[in-house]
Scaffold this motif. Structure first.
Motif, PDB file in Angstrom:
ATOM      1  N   ARG A  23       0.831  -1.210   0.000  1.00  0.00           N
ATOM      2  CA  ARG A  23       0.000   0.000   0.000  1.00  0.00           C
ATOM      3  C   ARG A  23       0.857   1.249   0.000  1.00  0.00           C
ATOM      4  N   LYS A  24       0.264   2.323  -0.489  1.00  0.00           N
ATOM      5  CA  LYS A  24       0.930   3.619  -0.465  1.00  0.00           C
ATOM      6  C   LYS A  24       0.145   4.575   0.426  1.00  0.00           C
ATOM      7  N   ASP A  25       0.860   5.476   1.096  1.00  0.00           N
ATOM      8  CA  ASP A  25       0.208   6.454   1.954  1.00  0.00           C
ATOM      9  C   ASP A  25      -0.398   7.568   1.106  1.00  0.00           C
ATOM     10  N   LYS A  26      -0.975   8.580   1.776  1.00  0.00           N
ATOM     11  CA  LYS A  26      -1.665   9.644   1.032  1.00  0.00           C
ATOM     12  C   LYS A  26      -0.730  10.472   0.167  1.00  0.00           C
ATOM     13  N   SER A  27       0.582  10.341   0.421  1.00  0.00           N
ATOM     14  CA  SER A  27       1.566  11.043  -0.413  1.00  0.00           C
ATOM     15  C   SER A  27       2.099  10.166  -1.533  1.00  0.00           C
ATOM     16  N   GLY A  28       1.563   8.951  -1.636  1.00  0.00           N
ATOM     17  CA  GLY A  28       1.979   8.054  -2.702  1.00  0.00           C
ATOM     18  C   GLY A  28       3.215   7.244  -2.398  1.00  0.00           C
ATOM     19  N   ASN A  29       3.627   7.212  -1.123  1.00  0.00           N
ATOM     20  CA  ASN A  29       4.833   6.501  -0.737  1.00  0.00           C
ATOM     21  C   ASN A  29       4.499   5.175  -0.052  1.00  0.00           C
ATOM     22  N   LEU A  30       5.330   4.178  -0.299  1.00  0.00           N
ATOM     23  CA  LEU A  30       5.235   2.936   0.458  1.00  0.00           C
ATOM     24  C   LEU A  30       5.692   3.191   1.889  1.00  0.00           C
ATOM     25  N   ARG A  31       5.033   2.564   2.859  1.00  0.00           N
ATOM     26  CA  ARG A  31       5.449   2.753   4.243  1.00  0.00           C
ATOM     27  C   ARG A  31       6.731   1.966   4.530  1.00  0.00           C
ATOM     28  N   GLU A  32       7.488   2.468   5.483  1.00  0.00           N
ATOM     29  CA  GLU A  32       8.762   1.853   5.834  1.00  0.00           C
ATOM     30  C   GLU A  32       8.559   0.434   6.366  1.00  0.00           C
ATOM     31  N   LEU A  33       9.408  -0.471   5.912  1.00  0.00           N
ATOM     32  CA  LEU A  33       9.445  -1.830   6.444  1.00  0.00           C
ATOM     33  C   LEU A  33      10.712  -1.996   7.286  1.00  0.00           C
ATOM     34  N   HIS A  34      10.681  -2.962   8.187  1.00  0.00           N
ATOM     35  CA  HIS A  34      11.802  -3.177   9.107  1.00  0.00           C
ATOM     36  C   HIS A  34      12.315  -4.610   8.944  1.00  0.00           C
ATOM     37  N   THR A  35      12.561  -4.958   7.701  1.00  0.00           N
ATOM     38  CA  THR A  35      12.862  -6.339   7.327  1.00  0.00           C
ATOM     39  C   THR A  35      14.074  -6.887   8.069  1.00  0.00           C
ATOM     40  N   GLU A  36      15.163  -6.160   8.068  1.00  0.00           N
ATOM     41  CA  GLU A  36      16.396  -6.663   8.676  1.00  0.00           C
ATOM     42  C   GLU A  36      16.283  -6.737  10.197  1.00  0.00           C
ATOM     43  N   MET A  37      15.732  -5.706  10.815  1.00  0.00           N
ATOM     44  CA  MET A  37      15.619  -5.703  12.273  1.00  0.00           C
ATOM     45  C   MET A  37      14.724  -6.828  12.768  1.00  0.00           C
ATOM     46  N   ALA A  38      13.758  -7.218  11.954  1.00  0.00           N
ATOM     47  CA  ALA A  38      12.811  -8.247  12.381  1.00  0.00           C
ATOM     48  C   ALA A  38      13.413  -9.643  12.405  1.00  0.00           C
ATOM     49  N   LEU A  39      14.473  -9.874  11.637  1.00  0.00           N
ATOM     50  CA  LEU A  39      14.954 -11.234  11.421  1.00  0.00           C
ATOM     51  C   LEU A  39      15.321 -11.962  12.706  1.00  0.00           C
ATOM     52  N   ASP A  40      15.975 -11.269  13.647  1.00  0.00           N
ATOM     53  CA  ASP A  40      16.372 -11.946  14.882  1.00  0.00           C
ATOM     54  C   ASP A  40      15.389 -11.688  16.017  1.00  0.00           C
ATOM     55  N   ALA A  41      14.236 -11.103  15.689  1.00  0.00           N
ATOM     56  CA  ALA A  41      13.194 -10.879  16.691  1.00  0.00           C
ATOM     57  C   ALA A  41      12.013 -11.822  16.527  1.00  0.00           C
ATOM     58  N   ILE A  42      11.923 -12.487  15.374  1.00  0.00           N
ATOM     59  CA  ILE A  42      10.759 -13.330  15.049  1.00  0.00           C
ATOM     60  C   ILE A  42      10.870 -14.700  15.723  1.00  0.00           C
ATOM     61  N   ASP A  43       9.746 -15.181  16.214  1.00  0.00           N
ATOM     62  CA  ASP A  43       9.613 -16.580  16.633  1.00  0.00           C
ATOM     63  C   ASP A  43       9.089 -17.349  15.419  1.00  0.00           C
ATOM     64  N   TYR A  44       9.926 -18.194  14.828  1.00  0.00           N
ATOM     65  CA  TYR A  44       9.595 -18.877  13.575  1.00  0.00           C
ATOM     66  C   TYR A  44       8.792 -20.165  13.782  1.00  0.00           C
ATOM     67  N   ALA A  45       8.588 -20.557  15.020  1.00  0.00           N
ATOM     68  CA  ALA A  45       7.881 -21.818  15.292  1.00  0.00           C
ATOM     69  C   ALA A  45       6.374 -21.629  15.175  1.00  0.00           C
ATOM     70  N   LYS A  46       5.693 -22.670  14.705  1.00  0.00           N
ATOM     71  CA  LYS A  46       4.234 -22.686  14.709  1.00  0.00           C
ATOM     72  C   LYS A  46       3.772 -22.979  16.138  1.00  0.00           C
ATOM     73  N   LYS A  47       2.971 -22.087  16.693  1.00  0.00           N
ATOM     74  CA  LYS A  47       2.477 -22.263  18.055  1.00  0.00           C
ATOM     75  C   LYS A  47       0.981 -21.986  18.096  1.00  0.00           C
ATOM     76  N   GLU A  48       0.324 -22.606  19.045  1.00  0.00           N
ATOM     77  CA  GLU A  48      -1.106 -22.393  19.218  1.00  0.00           C
ATOM     78  C   GLU A  48      -1.380 -21.900  20.639  1.00  0.00           C
ATOM     79  N   ASP A  49      -0.573 -20.940  21.078  1.00  0.00           N
ATOM     80  CA  ASP A  49      -0.653 -20.420  22.434  1.00  0.00           C
ATOM     81  C   ASP A  49      -1.327 -19.054  22.508  1.00  0.00           C
ATOM     82  N   PHE A  50      -2.025 -18.674  21.444  1.00  0.00           N
ATOM     83  CA  PHE A  50      -2.508 -17.298  21.341  1.00  0.00           C
ATOM     84  C   PHE A  50      -3.981 -17.129  21.702  1.00  0.00           C
TER      85      PHE A  50
END
Length: 320
Positions: A202-229
């Motif tokens: 998606r693009k914001d009202k100025s026509g820009n894509l919003r910032e993503l945090h792809t690299e910072m997320a890599l070591d913060a994600i829990d990659y396991a499938k869990k059903e604890d939610f």
């Protein structure tokens, strides 16, 4: 200190809609208001009292002047003079971005902030509305990276169709998104740290894509499938029903037909009430305040008793 209401801090969002106005009665002109911050100590968005003699006083000023009185000694010992909870109502007319939040250790190291553990209580959902919570299988880090690169992340997501009353606990590292058509109450640690990993291009009202945090997320994600939610909780009438009890907050569900009196002299914590249905009169040792659906109330830790009078109300009760 009498029961305190606070002026909502309204946030326009790309994905916001009109349910905060139409369902919860907020005074809003915008057609894209996505969040109402009900009680916040986040820098740049500090809540102010809206009722009684303390009207106009910020939550931070109250804490500076009367920290133990308001928060409780055990809370001050742990969090200092920072209000430790952020309370919101969220209206998603469109899907929110897919995101996650770092834990305390990572957030402190990178952002000098708390992490963000949170929970959701669904107040209203369009037919077929969904949440994204976690992965639909165990995922390897390399597989996740490839899905980002090939725009196939959605194929790895776990979708949960929701209705009113459904409750979810979102621990740090869990990838998630609120889906279109969902109105919910959110209770979280005081933090505004979010790693956005996919935003549907998606693009914001100025026509820009919003910032993503792809690299910072890599070591913060829990990659396991869990059903604890998904939170399974009792809904017994005129009782205190525990929903979530974690190190950062405890939330109870109160479905009241005839009211409730509680001795809270040993609680040593403030108490927050979010009204998610009906209305009630809530009193402590120094006064009473009326609350209706879509409103939030703070009771100081110095209170020894809380009395709730109602002909029908559903409340979320939050303490530390």
């Amino acid at each position: 200190m009498y029961p305190l209401k606070f002026k909502p801090i309204l946030k326009e969002r790309l994905w916001g809609g009109t349910k905060l106005k139409d369902v919860l009665g907020k005074a809003i002109d915008s057609e894209i208001t996505g969040e109402s911050w009900e009680l916040s100590g986040v820098e740049g968005a500090i809540s102010e009292v809206s009722n009684g003699a303390l009207q106009g006083t910020s939550i931070n000023d109250l804490i500076q002047e009367q920290a133990v009185t308001l928060l409780g000694k055990s809370v001050v010992d742990r969090f200092g003079k920072d209000f430790p909870i952020l309370i919101k109502f969220i209206d998603a007319k469109q899907d929110l971005s897919i995101q996650l939040h770092p834990n305390d250790e990572l957030a402190r190291e990178r952002h000098n902030s708390f992490g963000k553990t949170e929970m959701w209580y669904v107040m209203d959902a369009d037919p077929g509305a969904q949440l994204i919570v976690g992965f639909n299988k165990d995922v390897e880090k390399a597989e996740y990276v490839k899905s980002i690169e090939t725009d196939t992340l959605l194929d790895l997501m776990n979708y949960e169709e929701v209705t009113e009353g459904d409750t979810f606990f979102i621990n740090t590292g869990k990838i998630h998104a609120i889906g279109a058509g969902v109105l919910l109450a959110e209770i979280q640690q005081t933090s505004d740290i979010t790693y956005r990993v996919f935003d549907f291009n998606r693009k914001d009202k100025s026509g820009n894509l919003r910032e993503l945090h792809t690299e910072m997320a890599l070591d913060a994600i829990d990659y396991a499938k869990k059903e604890d939610f998904k939170v399974n909780y009792s809904k017994a009438s005129d009782s205190v029903n525990t929903m979530v009890d974690c190190p950062y907050f405890k939330t109870n569900f109160l479905d009241l037909a005839n009211g409730l009196n509680q001795d809270v002299s040993s609680r040593d914590s403030f108490t927050i009430y979010m009204c998610v249905g009906g209305e009630a009169e809530i009193a402590n040792d120094w006064g009473s305040t009326r609350i209706k659906k879509g409103e939030t109330l703070l009771i100081a830790a110095e209170s020894t008793s809380i009395s709730i009078t109602t002909n029908g109300a559903k409340l979320l009760e939050v303490t530390i």
